[in-house]
Design an enzyme around this catalytic site. Structure first.
Site, PDB file in Angstrom:
ATOM      1  N   ASP A 209     -58.049 -24.501  49.205  1.00  0.00           N
ATOM      2  CA  ASP A 209     -57.960 -24.973  50.585  1.00  0.00           C
ATOM      3  C   ASP A 209     -56.488 -25.087  50.998  1.00  0.00           C
ATOM      4  OD1 ASP A 209     -60.706 -25.257  50.543  1.00  0.00           O
ATOM      5  OD2 ASP A 209     -60.618 -27.402  50.034  1.00  0.00           O
TER       6      ASP A 209
HETATM    7  N1  URA Z   1     -62.511 -27.495  45.614  1.00  0.00           N
HETATM    8  C1  URA Z   1     -62.114 -27.900  46.839  1.00  0.00           C
HETATM    9  O1  URA Z   1     -62.733 -28.761  47.444  1.00  0.00           O
HETATM   10  N2  URA Z   1     -61.002 -27.345  47.350  1.00  0.00           N
HETATM   11  C2  URA Z   1     -60.262 -26.422  46.714  1.00  0.00           C
HETATM   12  O2  URA Z   1     -59.244 -25.964  47.241  1.00  0.00           O
HETATM   13  C3  URA Z   1     -60.688 -26.004  45.445  1.00  0.00           C
HETATM   14  C4  URA Z   1     -61.819 -26.550  44.912  1.00  0.00           C
END
Ligand code: URA
Length: 238
Positions: free
Chosen positions: A105
């Site tokens: 993310d």
């Molecule tokens: N899980 C999440 O919630 N975000 C990420 O970036 C990776 C795994």
């Protein structure tokens, strides 16, 4: 003598498809070596051979691998009109065809592999391969042994989707808790949604490892380096 490698491996390394897809395409006669249809995937070829897949020449391209310590605020895409991408951070790109292996993310930090090796990316991302991904997180709320048990059994993150068993290690249990979580999947916002499923909010997330590849702690957020030969071999042989 010129280096020899198996025809199916050559095509897989060039990102044409998975090894099993390629074997079946070779057996179906879709591959020519030096103008002759070759139906045996194990046929040895050299980098000087003329190799065609469906009448399209497959040239040998160098495979490159970078480990990036992704900083927050950068998106895991190859290009974007508005935000800086992880590829913008690789300033001495040895190749133009690079992509990130999976997504973190925008606000997540940590290990991101960047490569042009489609076959390896497939091996690491395929849900069937069960590659461990380890995350460190700060979580709003007291993380408990009950959460540990729930994650071990799998939690519902969608109406009809229960996660695979995940190992939760509690580093600090307080109003802001600190944990390590090992998962083998990579669903959208998976870690955040797993904590939401037990009524808690992830406020900081960092990926520490993917399979045998560990984030080099010498790398500051935004920094990167090429993988060592050993790291590449470990990833390929896992
Ligand atoms: N899980 C999440 O919630 N975000 C990420 O970036 C990776 C795994």
């Amino acid at each position: 003598m010129a280096v020899q490698l198996r025809l199916d491996k050559f095509l897989a390394d060039m990102g044409i498809g998975t090894r099993s897809e390629i074997k079946s395409w070779i057996r179906k006669g879709r591959v020519k070596v030096n103008n002759i249809v070759v139906k045996k995937p194990e046929t040895k070829v050299t980098l000087d051979d003329d190799i065609y897949f469906d009448e399209r020449k497959v040239s040998y391209q160098k495979l490159v691998y970078y480990m990036l310590h992704k900083p927050a605020g950068v998106i895991s895409a190859t290009r974007d009109n508005f935000s800086q991408t992880v590829l913008d951070l690789i300033t001495d790109k040895k190749r133009k065809d690079l992509f990130p292996v999976g997504r973190l993310d925008k606000d997540t930090e940590g290990l991101l592999l960047i490569t042009n090796d489609g076959e390896l990316a497939h091996q690491l991302l395929s849900p069937k391969k069960h590659v461990d991904k380890v995350y460190y997180a700060k979580v709003k709320g007291v993380v408990t042994e009950e959460d540990q048990r729930a994650f071990q059994e799998g939690v519902l993150i969608e109406d009809n989707y229960r996660t695979l068993p995940a190992q939760l290690t509690i580093l600090k249990s307080d109003s802001i808790s600190e944990i390590k979580l090992t998962i083998q999947e990579g669903k959208f916002h998976q870690v955040k949604r797993m904590f939401l499923a037990v009524g808690k909010e992830v406020i900081y997330l960092k990926r520490l490892s993917m399979g045998p590849l560990k984030l080099d702690e010498q790398l500051q957020p935004g920094e990167y380096r090429e993988l060592t030969e050993n790291e590449v071999l470990q990833l390929k042989n896992r």
